[in-house]
Structure formats: structure tokens, C-alpha cells
Write a protein that holds these residues in place. Structure first.
Motif, PDB file in Angstrom:
ATOM      1  N   GLY A 261       0.825  -1.339   0.115  1.00 13.93           N
ATOM      2  CA  GLY A 261      -0.025   0.011  -0.120  1.00 13.93           C
ATOM      3  C   GLY A 261       0.897   1.172  -0.027  1.00 13.93           C
ATOM      4  O   GLY A 261       2.065   1.252   0.398  1.00 13.93           O
ATOM      5  N   GLY A 262       0.365   2.409  -0.483  1.00  9.25           N
ATOM      6  CA  GLY A 262       1.047   3.598  -0.566  1.00  9.25           C
ATOM      7  C   GLY A 262       0.954   4.341  -1.674  1.00  9.25           C
ATOM      8  O   GLY A 262      -0.263   4.057  -2.463  1.00  9.25           O
ATOM      9  N   ILE A 263       1.972   5.105  -2.207  1.00  9.01           N
ATOM     10  CA  ILE A 263       1.811   6.065  -3.482  1.00  9.01           C
ATOM     11  C   ILE A 263       3.012   5.592  -4.274  1.00  9.01           C
ATOM     12  O   ILE A 263       3.974   5.641  -3.850  1.00  9.01           O
ATOM     13  N   TYR A 264       2.660   5.202  -5.611  1.00 13.42           N
ATOM     14  CA  TYR A 264       3.477   5.142  -6.656  1.00 13.42           C
ATOM     15  C   TYR A 264       3.675   6.475  -7.702  1.00 13.42           C
ATOM     16  O   TYR A 264       2.425   6.802  -7.881  1.00 13.42           O
ATOM     17  N   ILE A 265       4.903   6.750  -7.676  1.00 18.46           N
ATOM     18  CA  ILE A 265       5.287   7.891  -8.647  1.00 18.46           C
ATOM     19  C   ILE A 265       6.474   7.556  -9.642  1.00 18.46           C
ATOM     20  O   ILE A 265       7.358   6.929  -9.088  1.00 18.46           O
ATOM     21  N   ASP A 266       6.295   8.122 -11.066  1.00 21.07           N
ATOM     22  CA  ASP A 266       7.347   7.832 -11.773  1.00 21.07           C
ATOM     23  C   ASP A 266       8.377   8.737 -11.417  1.00 21.07           C
ATOM     24  O   ASP A 266       8.267  10.047 -10.768  1.00 21.07           O
ATOM     25  N   THR A 267       9.611   8.630 -11.909  1.00 20.81           N
ATOM     26  CA  THR A 267      10.647   9.297 -11.503  1.00 20.81           C
ATOM     27  C   THR A 267      10.865  10.731 -12.468  1.00 20.81           C
ATOM     28  O   THR A 267      11.727  11.589 -11.947  1.00 20.81           O
ATOM     29  N   ASP A 268       9.748  10.945 -13.116  1.00 21.86           N
ATOM     30  CA  ASP A 268       9.943  12.206 -13.785  1.00 21.86           C
ATOM     31  C   ASP A 268       8.367  13.048 -13.459  1.00 21.86           C
ATOM     32  O   ASP A 268       8.084  13.586 -14.229  1.00 21.86           O
ATOM     33  N   ILE A 269       8.041  12.915 -12.426  1.00 22.61           N
ATOM     34  CA  ILE A 269       7.082  13.257 -11.765  1.00 22.61           C
ATOM     35  C   ILE A 269       7.428  14.297 -10.857  1.00 22.61           C
ATOM     36  O   ILE A 269       7.895  14.094  -9.608  1.00 22.61           O
ATOM     37  N   ILE A 270       7.002  15.792 -11.140  1.00 20.94           N
ATOM     38  CA  ILE A 270       7.292  16.812 -10.107  1.00 20.94           C
ATOM     39  C   ILE A 270       6.196  17.133  -8.935  1.00 20.94           C
ATOM     40  O   ILE A 270       5.025  17.372  -9.438  1.00 20.94           O
ATOM     41  N   VAL A 271       6.331  16.754  -7.892  1.00 26.47           N
ATOM     42  CA  VAL A 271       5.267  17.025  -6.974  1.00 26.47           C
ATOM     43  C   VAL A 271       5.217  18.444  -6.553  1.00 26.47           C
ATOM     44  O   VAL A 271       6.089  19.140  -6.222  1.00 26.47           O
ATOM     45  N   LEU A 272       3.923  19.009  -6.674  1.00 27.38           N
ATOM     46  CA  LEU A 272       3.836  20.401  -6.101  1.00 27.38           C
ATOM     47  C   LEU A 272       3.120  20.691  -4.703  1.00 27.38           C
ATOM     48  O   LEU A 272       3.625  21.604  -4.211  1.00 27.38           O
ATOM     49  N   LYS A 273       2.315  19.650  -4.243  1.00 23.44           N
ATOM     50  CA  LYS A 273       1.845  19.984  -2.985  1.00 23.44           C
ATOM     51  C   LYS A 273       1.439  18.553  -2.328  1.00 23.44           C
ATOM     52  O   LYS A 273       1.506  17.561  -3.096  1.00 23.44           O
ATOM     53  N   SER A 274       1.162  18.347  -1.322  1.00 21.99           N
ATOM     54  CA  SER A 274       0.941  17.308  -0.639  1.00 21.99           C
ATOM     55  C   SER A 274      -0.357  16.560  -0.973  1.00 21.99           C
ATOM     56  O   SER A 274      -1.249  17.124  -1.537  1.00 21.99           O
ATOM     57  N   PHE A 275      -0.113  15.233  -1.126  1.00 31.13           N
ATOM     58  CA  PHE A 275      -1.283  14.364  -1.590  1.00 31.13           C
ATOM     59  C   PHE A 275      -2.157  13.860  -0.385  1.00 31.13           C
ATOM     60  O   PHE A 275      -3.050  12.900  -0.411  1.00 31.13           O
ATOM     61  N   ARG A 276      -2.124  14.802   0.602  1.00 28.96           N
ATOM     62  CA  ARG A 276      -2.800  14.605   1.833  1.00 28.96           C
ATOM     63  C   ARG A 276      -4.541  14.725   1.291  1.00 28.96           C
ATOM     64  O   ARG A 276      -4.838  15.625   0.546  1.00 28.96           O
ATOM     65  N   GLY A 277      -5.343  13.745   1.878  1.00 33.63           N
ATOM     66  CA  GLY A 277      -6.781  13.562   1.436  1.00 33.63           C
ATOM     67  C   GLY A 277      -6.932  12.787   0.199  1.00 33.63           C
ATOM     68  O   GLY A 277      -7.912  12.192  -0.077  1.00 33.63           O
ATOM     69  N   LEU A 278      -5.688  12.258  -0.455  1.00 31.61           N
ATOM     70  CA  LEU A 278      -6.130  11.403  -1.606  1.00 31.61           C
ATOM     71  C   LEU A 278      -5.995   9.893  -1.218  1.00 31.61           C
ATOM     72  O   LEU A 278      -5.103   9.693  -0.287  1.00 31.61           O
ATOM     73  N   LYS A 279      -7.042   9.254  -1.606  1.00 34.33           N
ATOM     74  CA  LYS A 279      -7.042   7.837  -1.238  1.00 34.33           C
ATOM     75  C   LYS A 279      -7.664   6.958  -2.271  1.00 34.33           C
ATOM     76  O   LYS A 279      -8.564   7.323  -2.874  1.00 34.33           O
ATOM     77  N   ASN A 280      -6.996   5.876  -2.492  1.00 35.93           N
ATOM     78  CA  ASN A 280      -7.372   4.836  -3.523  1.00 35.93           C
ATOM     79  C   ASN A 280      -7.703   5.786  -4.666  1.00 35.93           C
ATOM     80  O   ASN A 280      -8.872   5.882  -5.308  1.00 35.93           O
ATOM     81  N   ALA A 281      -6.851   6.336  -5.328  1.00 34.69           N
ATOM     82  CA  ALA A 281      -7.107   7.159  -6.664  1.00 34.69           C
ATOM     83  C   ALA A 281      -6.141   7.004  -7.631  1.00 34.69           C
ATOM     84  O   ALA A 281      -5.061   6.547  -7.498  1.00 34.69           O
TER      85      ALA A 281
END
Length: 433
Positions: A261-281
Motif C-alpha cells: 500500500g502507498g503511493i507510486y510515482i514515476d521518476t519524472d513526476i514533479i510533486v507540487l503539493k501534499s497528497f493529503r486527502g487522496l485515497k485509492n485514486a
């Protein structure tokens, strides 16, 4: 006459003894033949192969430059080869397909299949346990101070030396938005001394990041992918023309999320803000302008609970419909197919986020984010786009395959994002893959 009679008597006596010996010898030979014939009837011939079949190897696939990929494998004597750079292509030869297995640095969680020695079986279980223990220990050891609220996963299959500015920029953006998050990079090359040196600047800041060599046998155990992976190792599955690493990357991310469980992101993803509140998305890549509904999803960013049924469906779809000759068939198109089928069914609780969440610009237009203002109207458009991304997007996908050679021009959206993240490098480009 008496001497002649004596001679004849002795001759007849010896002749009778010779006949008895001869008959005894014939009888013994007959008994031996009967015994041999009986033995051949009840004995089974067991062929023993002259070579030890290759054991399975673990893979840590992700995007790498061009058509070449670095892989690792096990040769016929179950010894690891050194790193080799080559293109992965499936070849068909008569009765059986030979899978070109990846070659890369030695995998700490390598598991070699055996059916003979119980000690080797115990060793296999120990190595599988090592991977599981390392992941759980990393997450749990950082949980006492409310860390690891966000469990991130990345994958990296290239050499440690090719982990460049762009990947560091993406990692830095992740921790900028989630300073107390934890990141595991599933990678063989980074799970090394050179990898520790690359991650050292983050570790010195107290950030929680590590690299762990993945173990596919553990990740796919008791899932539909287990049989598919075993067939791949035996050369039964045709890997196709699409690089095998790309397709295994699609499967690896699903296995990581399904197990932990958790969050998968590619290595070419630039994160801008917290993923807080995202669930099963999962995020939509494009929408139908006429209906307003999504037309394609993407698997570059996924947030799911451990054991989520949609992840199981993704893994099942991969194993049942694998096609190594169609780009995206086992990735973005796969998740799109499955979600379109299960939408509305009970038991599947998930959210499809709009394109602006992770893909504010399509791959065909990613160059627009790297361009500086060309005119007054263009300058206004860039400013409006920057404001839109900052207000509506959680992250930006840079689409490395299309943008790896783009220069970051002065006044561009990407330059503004880099400045705001505090990760601007003197180089005029965001590092290529």
C-alpha cells in the motif's frame, strides 16, 4: 588290457564331471538372463539434464533513455553476470521462445529455483524474507515520530550513474511537499554503495529514503502474475518488441502497492503539493470534450491501500492479456480497460482524478512548459497556465520520453516551478533520463 580299462574308466569319469560343469554353467547363464529381463521390466529410466536450468531473477524496471535498457539475469550455472547494456527483444525459434532476461547489478534478493536440496529451499525462503523484512523494517522504524504517513515508491532500472538532475529534482520535490514522508526506490543499481552516495544528501537532511532490490517472486506470490512470471522465466512468454523492462515496470508498481500500500510515482513526476486527502485514486490523462468523461487513464501516479481489489484486477489483467508488441497495452491502456469495466460495481471504492491533478499538459504539448515567453500574449498564457497548475495540480508529469532533451528556457513554467521548489541547478536542462 588292464591299463587300457583303467584309462577308459578315468576318461569317462572326467567326461561326466565336465558335462555336469557345463550344464551348471549354462543354467547360471540362463538365470542371469532371466534376472536381467525382470530388472528391465520394473526399472524406470530417469533422464538427467546436462545443464541446470536458469533460475528466476528479480527485476527493478523503470524508464531509461532511448531503446536500450540495463538488466540483470542468471545464467545457466546460476551465477550473476556483470552489468550489460542491450536492447530487449523477443525472438521466436521453432518450438520454444527464448526470453532475453535483463542483466544488471547483483540483486540482494535473488532467488534461484531448486527442487533438490531442502537447504536451498530454506535459503530461498530466507532471501524472500529479506526483501519483505527490509521494506517493513524501513517503514516501521520511521513510524514512531509519525513519519511514513505517506509511503512512496519509485523504481529505477538504469545504472546508478544515470540517476541525474531530473530524478534528483523529482525526489526533492516529493520531500518538499512531504518532509515526513518515506520513499523506497525499488532498484538494484541504487541498492549499492554508489546508490548510498547518491541518496546521501537527502539522508543528511534527515529525510527517509532508501533503495531496495525488489523480489518479484515475493511480490507476485498467490496472485495471477505468479504463473505468468514463472512462464516468462522459462521462456514460454514472448516478451515482444516493446522493451521488457518497460512492461515489467508496469507490473512491479502494481505488486509494490498491492503488497504494502502507498503511493507510486514515476521518476519524472514533479510533486507540487501534499497528497493529503487522496485515497485509492488514479489520474485521468485525457477527457472526452463532448461528454466530459475521461477517455484514458495513466499509471504514472497511483495511490492505493494494501490489497485493494482494483490492484488485484490490474495484476490479473496484466497476466491474462499481456502483449509485448503494443506500447502502453500493459500500462495506461490496461488500467483504462479495467477501470471502465469495474466502474459502478460494488466493492470497488476508488476515485478517478481529472487530468489537471497529475497531467496538466498532455505528452504531445509538454514542450510548452519548457518554453519562455515569445510574445506578450504568450507571456500571458504562460502566467495563466502557471497559476492554473499551482492551484489545481498535485504534480506535473514531465513525460521524459518526449522532454528529455528540452532546454528550460528563461521565464518558462518549468523554471518557475524549479525556483519555487528550491531545486534549481546551474544546468540549463532538467537532467535527462
Amino acid at each position: 588290457m588292464e591299463e587300457i580299462d583303467t584309462f577308459l574308466s578315468q576318461f569317462l569319469f572326467h567326461l561326466q564331471r565336465s558335462k555336469r560343469s557345463f550344464y551348471a554353467l549354462i543354467s547360471l547363464l540362463l538365470l542371469c538372463l532371466i534376472a536381467y529381463n525382470s530388472a528391465t521390466i520394473f526399472c524406470t529410466h530417469v533422464p538427467i539434464s546436462a545443464e541446470v536450468p536458469p533460475g528466476p531473477s528479480s527485476f527493478s524496471p523503470e524508464n531509461v533513455p532511448g531503446n536500450s535498457r540495463k538488466f540483470f539475469s542468471v545464467n545457466s550455472s546460476a551465477k550473476l553476470s556483470s552489468a550489460v547494456l542491450f536492447s530487449v527483444k523477443g525472438e521466436s525459434s521453432g518450438a520454444k521462445l527464448k526470453t532475453h532476461l535483463p542483466l544488471l547489478h547483483k540483486n540482494r534478493n535473488l532467488v534461484v529455483r531448486t527442487t533438490v536440496h531442502h537447504s536451498k529451499r530454506r535459503d530461498k525462503n530466507a532471501k524472500v524474507k529479506q526483501f519483505e523484512d527490509r521494506v517493513i523494517e524501513f517503514f516501521n522504524s520511521n513510524s514512531s515520530d509519525s513519519s511514513c504517513k505517506f509511503r512512496f515508491f519509485m523504481t529505477w532500472i538504469s545504472s546508478a550513474e544515470s540517476f541525474g538532475d531530473r530524478e534528483l529534482f523529482a525526489m526533492n520535490s516529493l520531500f518538499q511537499a512531504h518532509p515526513s514522508g518515506c520513499l523506497i526506490v525499488a532498484s538494484n543499481s541504487l541498492d549499492s554503495r554508489s546508490g548510498i552516495q547518491i541518496l546521501k544528501p537527502f539522508l543528511e537532511k534527515g529525510l527517509k529514503v532508501t533503495a531496495i532490490s525488489p523480489d518479484f517472486n515475493y511480490l507476485f506470490k498467490e496472485t495471477p502474475a505468479q504463473a505468468w512470471y514463472n512462464q516468462l522465466m522459462l521462456g514460454i512468454v514472448n516478451p515482444g518488441e516493446v522493451p521488457l523492462g518497460q512492461n515489467l515496470s508496469n507490473l512491479l508498481r502494481l505488486g509494490l502497492l498491492y503488497r504494502f500500500g502507498g503511493i507510486y510515482i514515476d521518476t519524472d513526476i514533479i510533486v507540487l503539493k501534499s497528497f493529503r486527502g487522496l485515497k485509492n485514486a488514479i489520474g485521468a490523462q485525457t477527457i472526452d470534450l463532448d461528454t466530459g468523461k475521461w477517455s484514458r487513464l495513466n499509471n504514472a501516479v497511483m495511490i492505493f491501500d494494501e490489497g485493494h481489489p482494483l490492484l488485484y484486477k490490474f495484476i490479473q489483467e496484466f497476466a491474462l492479456t499481456f502483449d509485448g508488441n503494443k506500447w502502453g497495452h500493459n500500462g495506461p491502456y490496461l488500467v483504462s480497460r479495467v477501470v471502465s469495466r469495474v466502474t459502478g460495481r460494488p466493492g470497488y471504492n476508488f476515485t478517478v482524478l481529472p487530468p489537471m491533478a497529475f497531467y496538466p499538459v498532455d505528452w504531445s504539448k509538454i514542450g510548452s512548459l519548457f518554453q519562455g515567453p515569445q510574445s506578450l500574449n504568450h507571456s500571458k498564457w504562460l502566467l495563466a497556465k502557471l497559476r492554473q497548475i499551482r492551484s489545481q495540480s498535485f504534480a506535473v508529469h514531465l513525460w521524459n520520453k518526449q522532454s528529455r532533451g528540452f532546454e528550460v528556457q528563461k521565464g518558462s513554467v518549468i523554471q518557475h516551478i524549479m525556483f519555487s521548489s528550491g531545486a534549481f541547478h546551474n544546468s540549463s536542462t532538467v537532467g535527462t533520463e
